[in-house]
Design a protein around this motif. Structure first.
Motif, short mmCIF file in Angstrom:
data_model
loop_
_atom_site.label_atom_id
_atom_site.label_comp_id
_atom_site.label_asym_id
_atom_site.label_seq_id
_atom_site.Cartn_x
_atom_site.Cartn_y
_atom_site.Cartn_z
N VAL A 130 0.84 -1.21 0.00
CA VAL A 130 0.00 0.00 0.00
C VAL A 130 0.86 1.25 0.00
CG1 VAL A 130 -1.66 1.31 1.38
CG2 VAL A 130 -1.97 -1.14 1.08
N VAL A 131 1.90 1.30 0.86
CA VAL A 131 2.76 2.47 0.94
C VAL A 131 3.54 2.66 -0.37
CG1 VAL A 131 4.79 3.41 2.12
CG2 VAL A 131 2.91 2.49 3.43
N GLY A 132 4.01 1.57 -0.96
CA GLY A 132 4.73 1.67 -2.22
C GLY A 132 3.86 2.21 -3.34
N CYS A 133 2.62 1.77 -3.39
CA CYS A 133 1.70 2.31 -4.40
C CYS A 133 1.44 3.79 -4.17
CB CYS A 133 0.37 1.54 -4.36
SG CYS A 133 0.49 -0.13 -5.02
N LEU A 134 1.32 4.20 -2.92
CA LEU A 134 1.11 5.61 -2.62
C LEU A 134 2.33 6.45 -3.02
CD1 LEU A 134 -0.71 5.47 0.82
CD2 LEU A 134 -1.66 6.07 -1.41
N ILE A 135 3.54 5.95 -2.78
CA ILE A 135 4.75 6.67 -3.16
C ILE A 135 4.82 6.82 -4.67
CG2 ILE A 135 7.28 6.50 -3.27
CD1 ILE A 135 7.17 5.21 -0.49
N ALA A 136 4.58 5.76 -5.39
CA ALA A 136 4.64 5.81 -6.86
C ALA A 136 3.57 6.75 -7.40
CB ALA A 136 4.46 4.41 -7.43
N PHE A 137 2.37 6.66 -6.89
CA PHE A 137 1.29 7.52 -7.37
C PHE A 137 1.58 8.99 -7.05
CE2 PHE A 137 -2.78 9.69 -6.65
CZ PHE A 137 -3.33 9.58 -7.91
N ALA A 138 2.07 9.27 -5.85
CA ALA A 138 2.35 10.65 -5.46
C ALA A 138 3.45 11.27 -6.32
CB ALA A 138 2.74 10.71 -3.99
N GLY A 139 4.48 10.51 -6.63
CA GLY A 139 5.56 11.04 -7.46
C GLY A 139 5.12 11.34 -8.87
N VAL A 140 4.37 10.43 -9.47
CA VAL A 140 3.90 10.66 -10.83
C VAL A 140 2.88 11.80 -10.85
CG1 VAL A 140 2.60 9.61 -12.73
CG2 VAL A 140 4.39 8.32 -11.57
N TYR A 141 2.02 11.87 -9.86
CA TYR A 141 1.03 12.94 -9.80
C TYR A 141 1.71 14.30 -9.59
CZ TYR A 141 -2.90 15.80 -8.36
OH TYR A 141 -3.82 16.80 -8.27
N ALA A 142 2.73 14.36 -8.73
CA ALA A 142 3.44 15.62 -8.50
C ALA A 142 4.13 16.10 -9.77
CB ALA A 142 4.45 15.45 -7.37
N ALA A 143 4.77 15.20 -10.48
CA ALA A 143 5.45 15.60 -11.72
C ALA A 143 4.44 16.06 -12.77
CB ALA A 143 6.28 14.44 -12.25
N ARG A 144 3.36 15.35 -12.89
CA ARG A 144 2.34 15.71 -13.89
C ARG A 144 1.68 17.04 -13.56
NH1 ARG A 144 -3.16 15.09 -14.34
NH2 ARG A 144 -3.94 14.92 -16.46
N SER A 145 1.33 17.25 -12.30
CA SER A 145 0.67 18.50 -11.95
C SER A 145 1.63 19.68 -12.03
CB SER A 145 0.04 18.41 -10.56
OG SER A 145 1.05 18.21 -9.59
N THR A 146 2.91 19.47 -11.72
CA THR A 146 3.89 20.54 -11.87
C THR A 146 4.06 20.89 -13.34
OG1 THR A 146 5.04 19.79 -9.88
CG2 THR A 146 6.25 21.24 -11.36
N TRP A 147 4.13 19.89 -14.20
CA TRP A 147 4.29 20.15 -15.62
C TRP A 147 3.09 20.90 -16.19
CZ3 TRP A 147 1.89 18.30 -20.16
CH2 TRP A 147 2.57 18.60 -21.34
N ARG A 148 1.90 20.54 -15.76
CA ARG A 148 0.70 21.21 -16.26
C ARG A 148 0.59 22.63 -15.74
NH1 ARG A 148 -3.92 17.99 -18.11
NH2 ARG A 148 -5.12 19.73 -17.31
N GLY A 149 1.20 22.92 -14.59
CA GLY A 149 1.14 24.25 -14.01
C GLY A 149 2.14 25.23 -14.61
N LEU A 150 3.10 24.73 -15.37
CA LEU A 150 4.10 25.60 -15.98
C LEU A 150 3.53 26.34 -17.18
CD1 LEU A 150 7.22 23.26 -15.97
CD2 LEU A 150 6.84 25.24 -14.52
N ASP A 151 4.15 27.47 -17.50
CA ASP A 151 3.80 28.17 -18.74
C ASP A 151 4.17 27.29 -19.93
OD1 ASP A 151 2.93 30.42 -17.39
OD2 ASP A 151 4.93 31.32 -17.36
N PRO A 152 3.42 27.37 -21.01
CA PRO A 152 3.74 26.54 -22.18
C PRO A 152 5.15 26.78 -22.72
CG PRO A 152 1.53 27.41 -22.39
CD PRO A 152 2.14 28.07 -21.18
N SER A 153 5.69 27.98 -22.54
CA SER A 153 7.05 28.23 -23.03
C SER A 153 8.12 27.54 -22.18
CB SER A 153 7.33 29.74 -23.06
OG SER A 153 7.25 30.27 -21.74
N ARG A 154 7.83 27.26 -20.90
CA ARG A 154 8.80 26.62 -20.01
C ARG A 154 8.64 25.10 -19.97
NH1 ARG A 154 8.91 28.66 -14.33
NH2 ARG A 154 10.73 27.32 -14.33
N ARG A 155 7.59 24.58 -20.52
CA ARG A 155 7.35 23.14 -20.44
C ARG A 155 8.43 22.33 -21.13
NH1 ARG A 155 0.87 22.37 -21.39
NH2 ARG A 155 0.24 23.33 -19.44
N ARG A 156 8.91 22.82 -22.26
CA ARG A 156 9.91 22.06 -23.02
C ARG A 156 11.22 21.94 -22.25
NH1 ARG A 156 9.88 21.25 -28.66
NH2 ARG A 156 8.15 22.69 -28.64
#
Length: 87
Positions: A33-59
């Motif tokens: 359970v903890v391993g699944c939460l760690i994996a999900f949290a990391g992928v979610y954090a990276a995805r939400s950070t990428w979506r929050g960036l300006d389109p010019s900084r995403r690349r």
């Protein structure tokens, strides 16, 4: 007020004598359970950070975010594998 007797509780849940529930199995399940939460949290954090960036900084920020997500995913899957091994 009617309290449950020992016979009522035994009828609800009877453990399998060939596979006893031990602390190792409990910690194995907890690790899964903890391993699944760690994996999900990391992928979610990276995805939400990428979506929050300006389109010019995403690349320019794609590679560090992918590395961060990959590290969290690898650590989470390693913890899950350890939990499956214990379980």
């Amino acid at each position: 007020m009617n309290l449950l007797s020992a016979g009522d509780l035994a009828a609800v849940w009877t453990p399998n004598p060939d596979h006893p529930y031990t602390w190792a199995k409990f910690f194995g399940f907890l690790a899964v359970v903890v391993g699944c939460l760690i994996a999900f949290a990391g992928v979610y954090a990276a995805r939400s950070t990428w979506r929050g960036l300006d389109p010019s900084r995403r690349r320019t920020q794609l590679r560090p975010l992918a590395v961060m997500a990959g590290v969290f995913l690898a650590i989470g899957l390693a913890v899950v594998a350890f939990g499956v091994w214990l379980f």
